[in-house]
Design an enzyme around this catalytic site. Structure first.
Site, short mmCIF file in Angstrom:
data_model
loop_
_atom_site.label_atom_id
_atom_site.label_comp_id
_atom_site.label_asym_id
_atom_site.label_seq_id
_atom_site.Cartn_x
_atom_site.Cartn_y
_atom_site.Cartn_z
N ASP A 124 -3.78 -6.56 11.28
CA ASP A 124 -3.01 -5.89 10.22
C ASP A 124 -3.00 -4.40 10.55
O ASP A 124 -4.03 -3.75 10.52
CB ASP A 124 -3.70 -6.17 8.87
CG ASP A 124 -3.15 -5.33 7.72
OD1 ASP A 124 -2.20 -4.56 7.92
OD2 ASP A 124 -3.69 -5.47 6.60
N LYS A 139 3.72 1.80 4.19
CA LYS A 139 2.72 2.83 4.44
C LYS A 139 3.29 3.90 5.38
O LYS A 139 3.41 5.05 5.02
CB LYS A 139 1.44 2.23 5.01
CG LYS A 139 0.86 1.08 4.19
CD LYS A 139 0.33 1.54 2.83
CE LYS A 139 0.21 0.41 1.81
NZ LYS A 139 -0.79 -0.58 2.06
N TRP A 164 -8.84 -4.78 2.42
CA TRP A 164 -7.70 -5.60 2.83
C TRP A 164 -8.15 -6.73 3.73
O TRP A 164 -7.63 -7.85 3.65
CB TRP A 164 -6.62 -4.75 3.50
CG TRP A 164 -6.02 -3.75 2.56
CD1 TRP A 164 -6.05 -2.39 2.69
CD2 TRP A 164 -5.32 -4.02 1.33
NE1 TRP A 164 -5.40 -1.81 1.63
CE2 TRP A 164 -4.95 -2.78 0.79
CE3 TRP A 164 -4.98 -5.19 0.67
CZ2 TRP A 164 -4.25 -2.67 -0.43
CZ3 TRP A 164 -4.28 -5.09 -0.54
CH2 TRP A 164 -3.93 -3.85 -1.06
C1 LIG Z 1 -1.29 -1.82 1.48
C2 LIG Z 1 -1.95 -2.70 2.46
C3 LIG Z 1 -1.89 -4.10 2.36
C4 LIG Z 1 -1.24 -4.82 1.19
O1 LIG Z 1 0.11 -4.78 1.25
P1 LIG Z 1 1.08 -5.38 0.10
O2 LIG Z 1 2.41 -5.22 0.74
O3 LIG Z 1 0.89 -4.56 -1.13
O4 LIG Z 1 0.71 -6.81 -0.10
C5 LIG Z 1 -2.48 -4.85 3.35
N1 LIG Z 1 -3.11 -4.26 4.38
C6 LIG Z 1 -3.20 -2.93 4.49
C7 LIG Z 1 -3.92 -2.34 5.66
C8 LIG Z 1 -2.63 -2.11 3.55
O5 LIG Z 1 -2.73 -0.77 3.67
#
Ligand SMILES: *Cc1c(COP(=O)(O)O)cnc(C)c1O
Length: 362
Positions: free
Chosen positions: A171, A195, A101
């Site tokens: 993030d 998540k 990511w």
């Molecule tokens: C799942 C995830 C993403 C991507 O998210 P989307 O909403 O599918 O674009 C980005 N960063 C992390 C840490 C993730 O677990």
């Protein structure tokens, strides 16, 4: 009705209490005669929902007053673009690449400016977190970027990088609200909620007010400017009303549980059950350096692809769902988000122990 133990990395398990409450309120929300799904986002009922939602996440995380909370759409991948479009005034940013990511975020930022990867753990397939205490931070860097919990590889950055005065963007998608964090150490904290918080479709951005800028990159679309959403209380356009409402129910559940300190203890206790088992097993092994292990995502392997496949099939038949690992790691991954009950992990470990006894070749 029977509920399984859902170890999915995302979209993922939600608290049963929240789902029940949503079901109860589905046809008639608080006596207004309609579902939250059917309401105008300009109605008082919905304004109360989003206001309460913001108040609750502020309380849970102790968000300082000089930060705004935005409820956006477009998922994590949209933040990969919004961050550079809004913050790259010097067109330079430093990225710490500890997984897929972060790598994707860095690649997206390259569309808008110069990206320096100042640390990476790609050399060992992202199984550890590099030392972040003295990095070659660019003098002109507009920000330093991390993915704090690596959903795919199962690592967590526990010691934040020394950014040498630059703003940190993090993030936190797969560790959002799993433990307390000091928001004042960041410029932006953002997470897709699918998540650990709610249903897919909402991205929460917590941003320090001085980073909500007018002088964004000139081509930045209106919808991708933080200012657009900050000025309108996340209601510049129709927000994902129902999903925001579910996030709000999860915040209330977290408050009832005792808040993020309590969630951290619970999450540590849960993860320990699985890691302790992995550490003594002769069949299953964790794939991550112990000191960098995530409390949320636990990848593990047997070292034998056929045995992994057999385990995934048999565990699924026994009611332990979505344990198949990400294709880049292989094997298995158990995601132990807030809503996964302790018994779920205990029962999984009992199942693994039994499987090991039945399948281990002496
Ligand atoms: C799942 C995830 C993403 C991507 O998210 P989307 O909403 O599918 O674009 C980005 N960063 C992390 C840490 C993730 O677990």
């Amino acid at each position: 009705m029977s509920r399984v133990y859902n170890f999915s990395a995302g979209p993922a398990v939600l608290p049963e209490e929240v789902l029940r409450k949503a079901a109860e309120e589905m046809l008639d929300y608080h006596g207004c005669g309609m579902s939250v799904m059917e309401m105008s986002h300009r109605s008082k009922d919905f304004q109360d929902i989003i206001d309460q939602c913001e108040a609750d996440i502020r309380e849970l995380m102790g968000i300082p007053d000089n930060y705004k909370v935005l409820f956006l759409q477009g998922g994590g991948n949209t933040q990969f673009a919004m961050v550079p479009m809004n913050l790259m005034q010097n067109k330079v940013a430093d990225y710490i690449v500890t997984g897929n990511w972060a790598k994707k975020a860095a690649k997206e930022a390259e569309l808008y400016g110069k990206v320096h990867v100042v640390a990476s753990s790609a050399d060992k397939n992202f199984t550890y977190i590099p030392d972040l205490s003295d990095l070659p931070i660019d003098e002109d860097a507009d920000y330093v970027y991390i993915c704090q919990n690596n959903t795919i590889y199962g690592t967590t950055i526990r010691e934040l990088p020394n950014t040498k005065g630059k703003d940190l963007v993090s993030d936190v998608s797969s560790m959002f609200l799993s433990e307390p964090m000091d928001v004042s150490r960041y410029g932006i904290v953002w997470g897709g909620v699918q998540k650990n918080v709610g249903p897919a479709g909402v991205t929460i951005v917590i941003i320090r007010e001085d980073l909500i800028r007018e002088d964004v990159l000139p081509f930045t679309p209106t919808m991708l400017r933080y200012k657009t959403h900050a000025d309108k209380g996340s209601m510049y356009n129709t927000p994902p009303c129902y999903n925001i409402y579910i996030c709000g129910l999860v915040f209330q559940w977290l408050k009832e549980m005792g808040g993020l300190e309590v969630m951290k203890e619970r999450n540590e206790r849960k993860a320990k059950v699985l890691y302790d088992f992995l550490d003594q097993s002769r069949m299953f092994h964790g794939t991550v350096v112990p000191k960098d292990r995530s409390l949320m995502n636990v990848p593990f392997v047997t070292g034998d692809k056929d045995l992994d496949a057999k385990f995934i099939a048999e565990s699924s038949a026994a009611g332990f769902k979505n344990l198949k690992g990400h294709r880049t790691v292989g094997g298995m991954r158990a995601s132990l988000y807030n809503a996964m009950p302790y018994e779920g992990v205990v029962k999984l470990v009992e199942f693994m122990d039994q499987f090991e006894k039945e399948n281990h070749k002496a």
